[in-house]
Write an enzyme that holds these catalytic residues in place. Structure first.
Site, mmCIF file in Angstrom:
data_model
loop_
_atom_site.group_PDB
_atom_site.id
_atom_site.type_symbol
_atom_site.label_atom_id
_atom_site.label_comp_id
_atom_site.label_asym_id
_atom_site.label_seq_id
_atom_site.Cartn_x
_atom_site.Cartn_y
_atom_site.Cartn_z
ATOM 1 N N ASP A 10 0.857 -1.181 0.000
ATOM 2 C CA ASP A 10 0.000 0.000 0.000
ATOM 3 C C ASP A 10 0.893 1.230 0.000
ATOM 4 O O ASP A 10 1.656 1.441 0.946
ATOM 5 C CB ASP A 10 -0.911 0.002 1.228
ATOM 6 C CG ASP A 10 -2.080 0.947 1.077
ATOM 7 O OD1 ASP A 10 -1.854 2.115 0.692
ATOM 8 O OD2 ASP A 10 -3.217 0.526 1.339
ATOM 9 N N ILE A 14 -0.047 3.199 6.237
ATOM 10 C CA ILE A 14 -1.168 3.128 7.181
ATOM 11 C C ILE A 14 -2.113 4.293 6.912
ATOM 12 O O ILE A 14 -1.719 5.450 6.938
ATOM 13 C CB ILE A 14 -0.694 3.210 8.644
ATOM 14 C CG1 ILE A 14 0.261 2.073 8.976
ATOM 15 C CG2 ILE A 14 -1.903 3.168 9.585
ATOM 16 C CD1 ILE A 14 0.848 2.174 10.372
ATOM 17 N N HIS A 15 -3.372 3.960 6.662
ATOM 18 C CA HIS A 15 -4.441 4.952 6.498
ATOM 19 C C HIS A 15 -5.718 4.261 6.944
ATOM 20 O O HIS A 15 -5.667 3.172 7.517
ATOM 21 C CB HIS A 15 -4.510 5.454 5.049
ATOM 22 C CG HIS A 15 -4.662 4.357 4.048
ATOM 23 N ND1 HIS A 15 -5.884 3.968 3.558
ATOM 24 C CD2 HIS A 15 -3.740 3.532 3.484
ATOM 25 C CE1 HIS A 15 -5.702 2.960 2.713
ATOM 26 N NE2 HIS A 15 -4.417 2.676 2.653
ATOM 27 N N GLY A 16 -6.866 4.849 6.698
ATOM 28 C CA GLY A 16 -8.123 4.299 7.206
ATOM 29 C C GLY A 16 -8.375 2.853 6.837
ATOM 30 O O GLY A 16 -8.743 2.038 7.682
ATOM 31 N N GLY A 19 -5.643 0.807 8.736
ATOM 32 C CA GLY A 19 -5.713 0.978 10.176
ATOM 33 C C GLY A 19 -6.975 0.468 10.818
ATOM 34 O O GLY A 19 -6.965 0.083 11.986
#
EC number: 2.7.1.-
Length: 157
Positions: A10, A14-16, A19
């Site tokens: 990705d 880390i993103h929505g 996460g």
């Protein structure tokens, strides 16, 4: 052997989606970001940490630190391993990190890249890295979120 519950490519690390959705789906309690640049950038680290729920640990390690230390992970650590590129995962696999399957999430379009799925665009270097991963016995599948069906990446190349 480390308990890697999910390996994901990705570009946003880390993103929505990662996460919340992927951590919960995989049952991870530790997110390990393997990226040389982010390992040295506290600002990016702080932004990514804000996305994770309380109780989810996070580490930001260089690729070499992952290779050198992943085998020390405790069984209780359920690791979601995330890298930006297939080349990074290839480095980890060649270094002995036990990765059998890679979830290919977000690889953004740019000049020189070909879109092969809604959220995945690749160039010649990406294709070469994926082919080397395949030769190493690593399965790669495209799946943006857990509710979408997984599609064999090699059928899209």
């Amino acid at each position: 052997m480390p308990n890697i519950v999910l390996s994901r490519i990705d570009e946003r690390l880390i993103h929505g989606q990662v996460g919340v959705q992927w951590v919960g789906f995989a049952g991870a309690n530790l997110v390990l970001v393997a990226n040389d640049e982010v390992a040295e950038d506290p600002v990016q680290q702080n932004l990514m940490e804000m996305v994770l729920a309380e109780g989810i640990a996070v580490r930001f390690w260089t690729l070499q630190k992952v290779i050198d230390n992943i085998h020390r992970a405790a069984d209780r650590q359920k690791i979601l391993l995330v890298c930006k590129t297939p080349a990074d995962f290839l480095t980890l696999v060649k270094g002995g990190v036990p990765v059998n399957r890679i979830n290919v999430g977000n690889m953004h379009y740019a000049n020189g890249k070909q879109q092969i799925a809604k959220t995945v665009s690749v160039d010649a270097g990406d294709i070469a890295a994926f082919n080397d991963l395949k030769t190493a016995g690593v399965e790669c599948f495209v799946q943006g979120v857990p509710t979408e069906p997984a599609v064999d990446l090699f059928k899209l190349l």
